[in-house]
Structures are given as structure tokens and as C-alpha cells.
Write a protein that holds these residues in place. Structure first.
Motif, PDB file in Angstrom:
ATOM      1  N   ASN A 105      32.577  36.480  38.185  1.00 26.39           N
ATOM      2  CA  ASN A 105      31.645  37.168  37.293  1.00 26.39           C
ATOM      3  C   ASN A 105      32.403  38.182  36.445  1.00 26.39           C
ATOM      4  OD1 ASN A 105      29.648  35.747  38.592  1.00 26.39           O
ATOM      5  ND2 ASN A 105      28.831  37.500  39.723  1.00 26.39           N
ATOM      6  N   ASP A 107      31.205  40.843  35.271  1.00 28.68           N
ATOM      7  CA  ASP A 107      30.713  42.200  35.485  1.00 28.68           C
ATOM      8  C   ASP A 107      30.953  42.739  36.897  1.00 28.68           C
ATOM      9  OD1 ASP A 107      28.935  40.504  36.721  1.00 28.68           O
ATOM     10  OD2 ASP A 107      27.138  41.421  35.875  1.00 28.68           O
ATOM     11  N   VAL A 108      32.045  42.312  37.523  1.00 33.39           N
ATOM     12  CA  VAL A 108      32.457  42.977  38.761  1.00 33.39           C
ATOM     13  C   VAL A 108      33.824  43.614  38.533  1.00 33.39           C
ATOM     14  CG1 VAL A 108      31.143  41.477  40.299  1.00 33.39           C
ATOM     15  CG2 VAL A 108      33.510  40.887  39.754  1.00 33.39           C
ATOM     16  N   THR A 110      37.091  44.896  40.619  1.00 36.17           N
ATOM     17  CA  THR A 110      37.661  44.728  41.953  1.00 36.17           C
ATOM     18  C   THR A 110      39.177  44.737  41.889  1.00 36.17           C
ATOM     19  OG1 THR A 110      37.736  43.247  43.885  1.00 36.17           O
ATOM     20  CG2 THR A 110      37.585  42.211  41.711  1.00 36.17           C
ATOM     21  N   SER A 159      30.500  38.090  46.453  1.00 34.01           N
ATOM     22  CA  SER A 159      31.182  39.014  45.539  1.00 34.01           C
ATOM     23  C   SER A 159      31.143  38.588  44.083  1.00 34.01           C
ATOM     24  CB  SER A 159      32.648  39.149  45.959  1.00 34.01           C
ATOM     25  OG  SER A 159      33.335  37.920  45.727  1.00 34.01           O
ATOM     26  N   TRP A 201      35.484  46.950  45.286  1.00 26.71           N
ATOM     27  CA  TRP A 201      34.600  45.986  44.618  1.00 26.71           C
ATOM     28  C   TRP A 201      33.333  46.713  44.178  1.00 26.71           C
ATOM     29  CZ3 TRP A 201      29.568  44.410  45.638  1.00 26.71           C
ATOM     30  CH2 TRP A 201      29.124  43.285  44.935  1.00 26.71           C
ATOM     31  N   ASP A 203      29.784  45.893  41.817  1.00 25.95           N
ATOM     32  CA  ASP A 203      28.939  45.049  40.979  1.00 25.95           C
ATOM     33  C   ASP A 203      28.395  45.949  39.869  1.00 25.95           C
ATOM     34  OD1 ASP A 203      27.089  43.381  39.805  1.00 25.95           O
ATOM     35  OD2 ASP A 203      25.698  43.407  41.490  1.00 25.95           O
TER      36      ASP A 203
END
Length: 219
Positions: A105, A107-108, A110, A159, A201, A203
Motif C-alpha cells: 500500500n 499509504d503505509v 514502515t 500490514s 509501521w 497506516d
């Protein structure tokens, strides 16, 4: 191995920041969310990327171009109508080829090392799981002996990082559909492995979580 970055979300919970800017281009630590993914993927040895987009997608193409500034080659999969995660990946399969591919994704945020996923896939999918964040305390899937199940406890949260086989989408048709039902069916057939990641991490789904990502990135 190719990689796909999912960047087609409208980012409605991020408004007003996303009224004129697609969420993947919002910045954390001086760099857009999607650039963080591209840089990390390139460092992990990924050279061919596919990015889907919808809302204000032309801005994403303008910002990233063909990827040569990052040492990668980028192809785009524009979505005229919302396709959900499953439908978006299915539309991009001709660009991803016949081998398993990484999906992440946009839009994470990490510090996960994507190079760990550059290995043969056993089954139809391998998901990276994380501890349940405050906004998703119920989790998604349970993990036992590195295999995932839609049932059981405790459950961890997906995740948004995975390796998928194109065979996961066998029998699917073009159009909008979710990814989760495909994963659940594959889990019931013992075809989905998983790992528990305990590093950084976030979101980045709301302005508050964007600020949190900034704090995590600078710590």
C-alpha cells in the motif's frame, strides 16, 4: 520479482489534505509516502514497478515519471472507476507477469526490509502482519506456525505488504472486487503463509496518523 504499489485510494479520511493532492503524495520526513516505498523497493533490488492510481492520478505520474530518477522502471495502471484492491491488482496482472509479485500500500510508512520477500513463494500468498493498531484492535487474521487463518486468536493486522501469486486471481473477472475474500478462501485451503513484523509501521489513514508517522520517522 516485480512490485506493485497500490495508490488508487481517494483518501477521504485525510481531507482536507487530499482535496487537491492524492494521498500517496503527502509527505513524511520530507518525502512523499509513495517515494518512500519506491526508494525502499529500489534498495531491496526491485527494478520494475507497477502503480495503480485513480483520484488525481495524473499528479502521481507527473511526480514520479518513468522512475529513472529512482533507479526503477514504473508502469501505471489508471483506474477510470474504483476497482477496490482485488480489482485493481487484477487489472494490472498483464504488467506484473506470471510470477509472484510484491504488493504494498502506498499509504503505509514502515522500515520493513522488502528484500526479505525476494524469495520463492510457497502457496498463493505471503502476508506481513503487524500488532493491532489502536484504530483496528480486532485484527484480521491469526498466525500459527507461519500459516494464516481467518479464524482463531489472537489475530494480527495485515500490514498492506504481501507477496501474491497471479494464481490467487484465477477465475476472477474484470471489475471491482475486494482482495480479502480471495485471501480468506486461500487460507482455508492452507495456501497463505505469514510473518509477524514488529518494527516501525504506521497506516497513514488520517491527518493524526500522518503526524504520528512524522514522529516515528524522525525518532
Amino acid at each position: 520479482m516485480k512490485a506493485m504499489i497500490l495508490a488508487a485510494g481517494k483518501g477521504e479520511r485525510m481531507r482536507p489534505l487530499t482535496l487537491h493532492t492524492p494521498k500517496p503524495l503527502l509527505k513524511v520526513a520530507g518525502r512523499s509516502l509513495i517515494e518512500h516505498q519506491i526508494v525502499k523497493l529500489a534498495a531491496a533490488g526491485f527494478r520494475e514497478l507497477v502503480i495503480n492510481h485513480a483520484w488525481l492520478g495524473e499528479q502521481i505520474e507527473s511526480a514520479l515519471a518513468d522512475g529513472k530518477d529512482y533507479g526503477v522502471k514504473i508502469q501505471y495502471s489508471p483506474e477510470v472507476a474504483p476497482l477496490e484492491t482485488g480489482g485493481g491488482i487484477f487489472q494490472a496482472l498483464p504488467m506484473l507477469g506470471e510470477e509472484p509479485f510484491l504488493v504494498v500500500n502506498a499509504d503505509v510508512w514502515t522500515d520493513y526490509d522488502f528484500s526479505q520477500l525476494r524469495k520463492p513463494l510457497t502457496g498463493l500468498a505471503h502476508l506481513v502482519m503487524v500488532d493491532n493498531p489502536a484504530h483496528h484492535t480486532q485484527g484480521d487474521f491469526a498466525i500459527t506456525d507461519a500459516m494464516l487463518s481467518p479464524e482463531g486468536a489472537p489475530k494480527l493486522t495485515y500490514s498492506g505488504i504481501a507477496v501474491l501469486s497471479p494464481q490467487l486471481f484465477k477465475g476472477c473477472a474484470a471489475g471491482a472486487f475486494k482482495l480479502a475474500p480471495l485471501l480468506r478462501e486461500a487460507m482455508l485451503n492452507g495456501m497463505v503463509s505469514g510473518e509477524h513484523f514488529v518494527g516501525a509501521w504506521v497506516d497513514v489513514g488520517t491527518p493524526e496518523r500522518l503526524q504520528h508517522a512524522e514522529l516515528v520517522a524522525s525518532s
